[in-house]
Design an enzyme around this catalytic site. Structure first.
Site, PDB file in Angstrom:
ATOM      1  N   CYS A   1     -11.577  16.044  41.167  1.00 40.88           N
ATOM      2  CA  CYS A   1     -11.234  16.612  39.584  1.00 40.88           C
ATOM      3  C   CYS A   1     -10.115  17.745  39.994  1.00 40.88           C
ATOM      4  O   CYS A   1     -10.231  19.100  40.438  1.00 40.88           O
ATOM      5  CB  CYS A   1     -12.568  17.296  39.614  1.00 40.88           C
TER       6      CYS A   1
ATOM      7  N   LYS B   1       1.014  -1.145  -0.011  1.00 37.03           N
ATOM      8  CA  LYS B   1       0.426   0.384  -0.057  1.00 37.03           C
ATOM      9  C   LYS B   1       0.776   0.967   0.023  1.00 37.03           C
ATOM     10  O   LYS B   1       1.564   1.818   1.491  1.00 37.03           O
ATOM     11  CB  LYS B   1      -1.265  -0.171   1.307  1.00 37.03           C
TER      12      LYS B   1
END
Length: 719
Positions: free
Chosen positions: A430, A128
């Site tokens: 967080c 390819k």
């Protein structure tokens, strides 16, 4: 890209991710096909496409009109070259990434063709080429046009530049068909690329990144003399329109191209077995470093053209061919640190900070660490990975440019006698907003529960809040939400849902008037304010859906609204619901918890998400501000309709001519039915319009009743 498995995505998360993937893939298509300056590796791009296809397969009702799975390449970017409509589309190939994928491909060919002996179908295998796809048209033996692939349907006319490539004949020999379209790959040899870069450097000019981009850019020069100076080359391997076929096999056609004077790849061979294909793949892989051109895999094609015709095409790729991609490249470096990024859905993703290292020609400084378990050396199913070795700051690590937008760490190299750092402690809060970060049972991802207050999630949350099935505020599209969110003026900014409803009041005493800003005007601003005011009273199910609670999509929002009937009752239940103590089989949880689980379709996962959302103080603060501006309307208690579809699950498929999908859904619910996006054993009825495909086939297979649209109207008494 999200690390959440497709099976665990909610419908809301899936729709949001498909939207992001569509935008990202379109962006990278344009960079690669139209501008010749890709930002990510082929492996990273393939990963985006695979993720998109996996989500679409799991959520067929969410497939977008602009889905990347329905598109090939990108439209020509500029009007510098005239457009050329291909007589036959230039489609892309599906990809294989493992031996098993190749075996599945060969098996699918045999299954489709049916009743053929094993090893009776021959396949070709060829490298390819990593270049630029090209279609060259000849009429009566004379080269008349050369066109790029473009979006597969329309390419760019680069005929003048194609004529400068010495390896492409301007005339075909006598006896060639009257119309011939030879297709192949334009590329630049590695040796020519190095020579060109040395020349550019000697002249004090900027050097080029890689041969593929250089070849593509050289072919799009306005001055054909520049193209001629770049020594471009060509491999022929396919064809488009042909007035007559000079051979009946793939290998035979390529041999004809060679006889006509086109270069063809000498590594192309034919095999009758999967083992032969895979052995050739490995042989080409071993030879890859010595080749004077870049390749990124091996292409397998059914050799007989009559079988290719029988196999036909999918929407964007042939069934008779596949590209077996080479694995990603690796390198060794040092892990200098770990940063935590918070995604738009609240997922905490660890990112490695690396000692800069070159991998496959690209300098890499960051890599994904996926999730908490991956750092600990635990796989998706709880199995040990890397022989159970965890990843620590200061370790020597192997980095691979592979299937993520950023590279990934695939292994740790422990050095004898070298003291390691401390085990990494994943944060439980967080980093963006300080809210709790929780990890649901069975998931590897830890998520911020800040939701409405978390700045990392805010834009996505507000977009969802104003979306069609939530508050449906016209005039607050994607661009407008980002504008208001990024505005620094307190009279303009929208950082939480309540800010939407205070915008008009804040504007009254402001020096910065919205109507004076480019893109807005007095009329559009009035319409926006009217649209906002129209949503100060909102149906309870829309309100709940708009909050963006994890796992509470449109369907579950309606279930909860119908069960609790008022927001006050729902809020009380959410605050009083206490799950059972972990490990205590006698604890059934609070009464409110048990009541929530008793709601049809609401299980422990959804209930826990509701409890987590209301258990976060930040969310309660945002809700209090919102409820000062908005009133959720009580849901009407459902009464028996007496409709023949009451309590049944209905699927609509195909093109509906008398109503939209939303109207069909509303009509079904009005008659007490439930709607679904896919057909399963739980489906009671399928309403099929023209063009119905896989859902209709599935219904037939399962023996589910199927009616047309007119019969549906008669059935529910609205004809």
């Amino acid at each position: 890209m999200s690390d959440i498995s497709v099976e665990k995505l909610t419908e809301l998360e899936a729709a949001a991710e498909l939207e992001r993937l569509a935008r990202a893939i379109a962006h990278h298509d344009e960079l690669y096909h139209a501008k010749d300056r890709p930002e990510i590796s082929d492996a990273a791009y393939d990963a985006l496409k695979r993720r998109n296809e996996a989500i679409e397969a799991h959520f067929p009702a969410l497939v977008r009109d602009d889905s990347p799975s329905r598109r090939v390449g990108a439209a020509p970017a500029l009007a510098i070259f005239a457009p050329v409509v291909h007589a036959r589309p230039m489609l892309s190939l599906d990809n294989a990434f493992s031996d098993e994928d190749v075996r599945d491909f060969v098996g699918s060919v045999y299954r489709f063709l049916g009743q053929l002996p094993d090893d009776s179908i021959a396949f070709t295998a060829e490298p390819k080429i990593d270049g630029l796809s090209m279609s060259i048209r000849y009429e009566n033996g004379i080269l008349v046009s050369g066109a790029t692939r473009g979006d597969g349907t329309t390419g760019e006319n680069v005929t003048a530049n194609i004529r400068t490539i010495a390896e492409i004949p301007n005339r075909l020999p006598a006896g060639a068909p009257a119309v011939v379209e030879v297709r192949g790959e334009v590329y630049m040899a590695k040796s020519d690329f190095l020579t060109l870069n040395a020349q550019m450097e000697a002249e004090g000019k900027q050097t080029y990144v890689n041969p593929r981009n250089t070849a593509a850019g050289s072919l799009r020069q306005l001055d054909a003399k520049v193209t001629a100076s770049r020594k471009l080359r060509f491999f022929a391997y396919a064809w488009g329109e042909m007035s007559d076929m000079p051979a009946d096999t793939q290998l035979g056609m390529v041999e004809v191209f060679r006889q006509w004077g086109f270069p063809v790849n000498p590594l192309m061979k034919r095999f009758n077995s999967v083992d032969g294909l895979l052995a050739h793949y490995r042989a080409i892989g071993m030879e890859r470093p010595t080749l004077d051109y870049d390749i990124d895999g091996v292409v397998y094609k059914v050799d007989r053209l009559d079988l290719q015709t029988r196999l036909g095409f999918r929407s964007r790729s042939p069934r008779w061919a596949i590209a077996h991609k080479f694995p990603a490249e690796q390198a060794l470096t040092i892990l200098r640190g770990i940063d935590i990024q918070v995604g738009r859905t609240g997922a905490l993703t660890p990112v490695a900070r690396l000692e800069p290292i070159t991998v496959g020609g690209v300098v890499v400084t960051n890599a994904t660490l996926h999730n908490e378990d991956y750092i600990k050396g635990i796989g998706q199913k709880g199995e040990p990975i890397r022989e159970g070795r965890d990843i620590r700051i200061g370790d020597s690590v192997i980095v691979q440019r592979a299937g993520d937008v950023i590279p990934q760490i695939v292994d740790v190299v422990l050095e004898e006698g070298k003291k390691r750092g401390e085990p990494y402690q994943f944060p439980h809060v967080c980093p963006a907003c300080g809210s709790h970060a929780v990890r649901e049972e069975g998931e590897a991802v830890r998520r911020c529960t800040g939701g409405l207050i978390c700045p990392a999630q805010a834009v996505e949350r507000i977009r969802h809040f104003v979306s069609r099935n939530a508050f449906d505020i016209e005039g607050l599209g994607e661009k407008q939400v980002e504008f208001f969110f990024n505005a620094e003026d307190p009279a303009l900014c929208i950082r939480s849902p309540a800010d939407i409803f205070t915008l008009k009041k804040r504007q009254e005493n402001s020096l910065t008037k919205l109507q004076n800003i480019e893109g807005f005007g007095a009329t559009s601003v009035k319409k926006l304010y009217d649209a906002i005011d129209a949503r100060r009273e909102i149906a309870l199910h829309r309100f709940l859906f708009g909050l963006g609670i994890r796992h509470v999509g449109e369907v579950n929002a309606k279930r909860l609204a119908r069960a609790y009937l008022s927001y006050a009752a729902f809020k009380k239940a959410a605050l009083e619901a206490v799950p059972p103590k972990e490990g205590d089989r006698t604890d059934k949880g609070s009464e409110a918890w048990q009541d929530m689980l008793a709601v049809e379709g609401i299980g422990s996962i959804v209930a826990e998400a509701v409890v987590d959302f209301y258990g976060e103080p930040h969310n309660r603060e945002v809700l209090a501000a919102l409820l000062a501006e908005v009133t959720p309307l009580d849901e009407e208690a459902r009464v028996a309709t007496g409709s023949p579809v009451e309590g049944k699950t209905v699927v609509f498929t195909g093109s509906l001519e008398r109503m939209s999908r939303d109207e069909a859904k509303a009509m079904a619910e009005r008659h007490g039915a439930k709607t679904a996006g896919s057909v399963s054993k739980k489906t009671d009825l399928v309403v099929a319009g023209p063009g119905a495909g896989s859902k209709l086939a599935k219904a037939t297979e399962l023996g589910i009743e199927v009616i047309n649209e007119d019969d549906w109207f008669k059935l529910v008494g609205e004809d």
